[in-house]
Design an enzyme around this catalytic site. Structure first.
Site, PDB file in Angstrom:
ATOM      1  N   CYS A  26     -28.862  16.312 -23.876  1.00 43.56           N
ATOM      2  CA  CYS A  26     -30.208  15.870 -24.261  1.00 43.56           C
ATOM      3  C   CYS A  26     -30.754  14.870 -23.240  1.00 43.56           C
ATOM      4  O   CYS A  26     -30.109  13.882 -22.920  1.00 43.56           O
ATOM      5  CB  CYS A  26     -30.165  15.217 -25.641  1.00 43.56           C
ATOM      6  SG  CYS A  26     -31.763  14.537 -26.134  1.00 43.56           S
ATOM      7  N   CYS A  67      -2.299   5.201   0.463  1.00 47.85           N
ATOM      8  CA  CYS A  67      -3.208   5.858   1.412  1.00 47.85           C
ATOM      9  C   CYS A  67      -2.794   7.326   1.564  1.00 47.85           C
ATOM     10  O   CYS A  67      -1.666   7.624   1.940  1.00 47.85           O
ATOM     11  CB  CYS A  67      -3.151   5.134   2.758  1.00 47.85           C
ATOM     12  SG  CYS A  67      -4.284   5.842   3.947  1.00 47.85           S
ATOM     13  N   CYS A 113     -18.952  18.201 -31.501  1.00 47.31           N
ATOM     14  CA  CYS A 113     -18.386  18.227 -30.135  1.00 47.31           C
ATOM     15  C   CYS A 113     -19.117  17.282 -29.187  1.00 47.31           C
ATOM     16  O   CYS A 113     -18.615  16.975 -28.116  1.00 47.31           O
ATOM     17  CB  CYS A 113     -18.405  19.648 -29.587  1.00 47.31           C
ATOM     18  SG  CYS A 113     -20.044  20.264 -29.177  1.00 47.31           S
ATOM     19  N   ASN A 149       0.843  -1.196   0.000  1.00 50.12           N
ATOM     20  CA  ASN A 149       0.000   0.000   0.000  1.00 50.12           C
ATOM     21  C   ASN A 149       0.877   1.244   0.000  1.00 50.12           C
ATOM     22  O   ASN A 149       1.313   1.706   1.044  1.00 50.12           O
ATOM     23  CB  ASN A 149      -0.935  -0.043   1.217  1.00 50.12           C
ATOM     24  CG  ASN A 149      -1.835   1.171   1.296  1.00 50.12           C
ATOM     25  OD1 ASN A 149      -1.640   2.154   0.587  1.00 50.12           O
ATOM     26  ND2 ASN A 149      -2.825   1.129   2.178  1.00 50.12           N
ATOM     27  N   CYS A 164     -37.341  20.296 -25.830  1.00 48.83           N
ATOM     28  CA  CYS A 164     -37.032  20.957 -24.563  1.00 48.83           C
ATOM     29  C   CYS A 164     -36.038  22.102 -24.781  1.00 48.83           C
ATOM     30  O   CYS A 164     -35.841  22.933 -23.894  1.00 48.83           O
ATOM     31  CB  CYS A 164     -36.475  19.963 -23.545  1.00 48.83           C
ATOM     32  SG  CYS A 164     -34.826  19.362 -23.947  1.00 48.83           S
ATOM     33  N   CYS A 179     -25.773  24.654 -27.267  1.00 47.58           N
ATOM     34  CA  CYS A 179     -24.992  24.959 -28.466  1.00 47.58           C
ATOM     35  C   CYS A 179     -24.874  26.475 -28.652  1.00 47.58           C
ATOM     36  O   CYS A 179     -23.807  27.000 -28.956  1.00 47.58           O
ATOM     37  CB  CYS A 179     -25.647  24.317 -29.681  1.00 47.58           C
ATOM     38  SG  CYS A 179     -24.628  24.444 -31.167  1.00 47.58           S
ATOM     39  N   CYS A 216     -37.541  13.735 -30.390  1.00 44.54           N
ATOM     40  CA  CYS A 216     -37.221  14.982 -29.671  1.00 44.54           C
ATOM     41  C   CYS A 216     -38.475  15.546 -28.975  1.00 44.54           C
ATOM     42  O   CYS A 216     -39.576  15.536 -29.526  1.00 44.54           O
ATOM     43  CB  CYS A 216     -36.679  15.991 -30.685  1.00 44.54           C
ATOM     44  SG  CYS A 216     -36.460  17.647 -30.040  1.00 44.54           S
ATOM     45  N   CYS A 248     -30.564  21.340 -26.089  1.00 43.41           N
ATOM     46  CA  CYS A 248     -29.451  21.263 -27.043  1.00 43.41           C
ATOM     47  C   CYS A 248     -29.205  22.616 -27.689  1.00 43.41           C
ATOM     48  O   CYS A 248     -28.055  23.050 -27.848  1.00 43.41           O
ATOM     49  CB  CYS A 248     -29.723  20.191 -28.098  1.00 43.41           C
ATOM     50  SG  CYS A 248     -31.214  20.486 -29.061  1.00 43.41           S
TER      51      CYS A 248
END
Ligand code: FMN
Lengths: 428, 76
Positions: free
Chosen positions: A389, A135, A382, A132, A345, A352, A342, A348
């Site tokens: 979404c 830690c 991108c 170890n 809403c 964007c 879709c 997106c």
């Protein structure tokens, strides 16, 4: 049914799911119950000089209703004497000879200390050791854990001391609290490690109480940094595993740890080079029986893929992981909004318009219905719109063919250098 | 003009010179983008294009790689 057994540097276990060294592996009672539930191996809670713990040790981040998205602790190593642990390890191994028992160790960076603990632990019959060096709290203030694990020379030297006397495979557990984990992984290999495991927990402060201004957690009004783990750390851990797996100087098996909560996570770690995985937070959150779903899911996945043995997964995605400079600049994807799925809403569009490339238009059709449409020529692919979404299947990212040959940044720079070179040659 | 329209203008200019037989001779890259020098192998006439779009930079770079490969084959 596929063969789920693994062999990690000579440590055999019936499946790739091990419990990581932590509270779930604190005692023989727990490890035996874990084996009964189906875990293939366990890394015993770190042994060393028994410590003193504080009260109020854990905290967790709940994110939008998801409990334990991240988990934090300021617990130290075992607080029980070594004889007690060794007796329980012996009994557990006797009851479960085919399960892997690896014992985690941490002592001061002194040769005689390492020799002593390795010999005592191996005497009871264990399948392997895990050092170890990770830690990040408490023990580090005493020169152990991540304080050792952040210095490649100390990792190499201590691994070497252990290997001087060890007769079972030695796994070196690395700390993520370092800029480049391959530096310490290479040091472990130079010291003779048979395998490496990663990651231990990440330095963290979970929060501050807005009413009384105490840290979370706090111990009588004072706090100290803890170690962060759980689902939130998975991407960090996966990258570290992958970076080690693709480094030719790190040619030992890897035990993957960090945020693994499902069989899917385990498969990802194995594809990225892990021979097996270790789990802590998910077991603490859901109990030992979570392994049943992991085993079933993995079995079904392998059967569906027609893969006979889980070991065939190891490292299959590693050649696909490279440096940014080797990615094709002429590969293009664009967003496509499926108007029938879709729900308008507009998330997106907002994402964007405000924070990306302003290429999703809000339009109205001839019937007066609003719809969203991507101007593909301005979309840079991108992924942000599909990430924000809320409806599955409403936005697809699709590849658009290019007339141009694949070209990486490295190839581009080489071509530019060549032109500059030719020009100088002509000038001469 | 949208970024895409700007790219189309830059691509047309590059295509025009390439079709006339120009070769890329030098590239200067700085904070303004790329300045691409073209030279005609016959009369040594020169042209410079300022390429400011990212896609434009990808485009002339792809052409340059193609040019390097063909001239390499020719040199062989
Ligand atoms: C409460 C707690 C105690 C831990 N104690 C140890 C320990 O004694 N030794 C050790 O090597 N790692 C210890 N760890 C780290 C885990 O073994 C593991 O590396 C880390 O939690 C990441 O895995 P996870 O995201 O599945 O939790 C501890 C983790 C937690 C949450």
């Amino acid at each position: 049914m596929a063969d789920l057994s693994i062999n990690l540097a000579g440590i055999k276990s019936p499946n790739p799911f091990w419990l990581a060294s932590a509270p779930p592996t604190n005692s023989g009672y727990q490890v035996q119950r874990a084996f009964e539930a189906g875990w293939g191996g366990a890394v015993w809670k770190t042994l060393g000089d028994p410590i003193l713990n504080v009260s109020s040790r854990f905290a967790a981040v709940s994110f939008n209703g998801q409990r334990v998205a991240g988990f934090n602790n300021i617990e130290l190593i075992t607080d029980r004497p070594i004889e007690v642990n060794l007796k329980e390890i012996y009994e557990t191994k006797k009851r479960f000879p085919n399960h892997a028992i690896i014992v985690s160790l941490m002592v001061e960076p002194k040769q005689e200390k390492w020799h002593e603990i390795v010999k005592r632990v191996e005497d009871v019959g264990v399948d392997g050791l895990e050092l170890n060096f990770g830690c990040p709290h408490g023990m580090a203030e005493r020169g152990m854990g991540s304080a050792s694990g952040q210095v490649p020379e100390l990792v190499e030297r201590q691994t070497f001391w252990v290997k001087e006397v060890a007769t079972t495979p030695v796994i070196v557990k690395l700390t993520p609290n370092i800029t480049d984990i391959t530096a310490t992984a290479e040091a472990a290999v130079r010291g003779g490690a048979d395998a490496i495991s990663m990651i231990n927990t990440i330095n963290s402060l979970m929060g501050v109480d807005l009413d009384n201004w105490n840290t979370i957690p706090h111990v009588a009004g004072k706090g100290a940094h803890g170690g962060y783990c759980g689902p939130a750390v998975k991407p960090i851990a996966l990258n570290m595993v992958a970076e080690c797996a693709r480094n030719s100087r790190i040619n030992v098996p890897i035990s993957g740890i960090g945020g693994i909560s499902s069989w899917q996570d385990a498969v990802e770690f194995m594809l990225m080079g892990a021979t097996g995985v270790q789990v802590c937070t998910a077991a603490m959150h859901h109990g030992f029986r979570i392994v049943e779903d992991m085993i079933d899911g993995l079995n079904n996945y392998l059967d569906e893929k027609g893969i006979a043995s889980v070991s065939e997964l190891i490292g299959k995605s590693v050649p696909r992981y490279s440096d940014w400079g080797n990615l094709d600049l002429n590969y293009n994807i664009v967003a496509k909004i499926n108007t029938d799925v879709c729900i308008n809403c507009n998330k997106c569009h907002i994402a964007c318009e405000d924070t990306s490339h302003q290429c999703i238009d809000m339009l109205t059709d001839t019937n007066g219905n609003s719809y969203l449409k991507v101007r593909e020529e301005d979309c840079v692919g991108c992924n942000l719109c599909s990430i924000v979404c809320p409806v599955d299947g409403a936005i697809d990212m699709v590849e658009v063919s290019s007339d141009l040959q694949p070209m990486t940044w490295n190839e581009r720079q080489a071509a530019l250098n060549l032109v500059a070179q030719c020009k100088t040659d002509v000038a001469k | 003009m949208s970024e895409y329209q700007q790219f189309l203008v830059e691509r047309n200019k590059v295509d025009f010179l390439i079709q006339k037989g120009y070769l890329i001779n030098n590239i200067l890259e700085n904070l303004n983008g790329s300045y691409v020098d073209f030279i005609h192998p016959n009369d040594q006439s020169k042209e410079t294009l300022h390429i400011s779009t990212a896609n434009g930079r990808k485009y002339f770079s792809s052409i340059l790689i193609k040019q390097n490969t063909t001239s390499y084959i020719k040199n062989e």
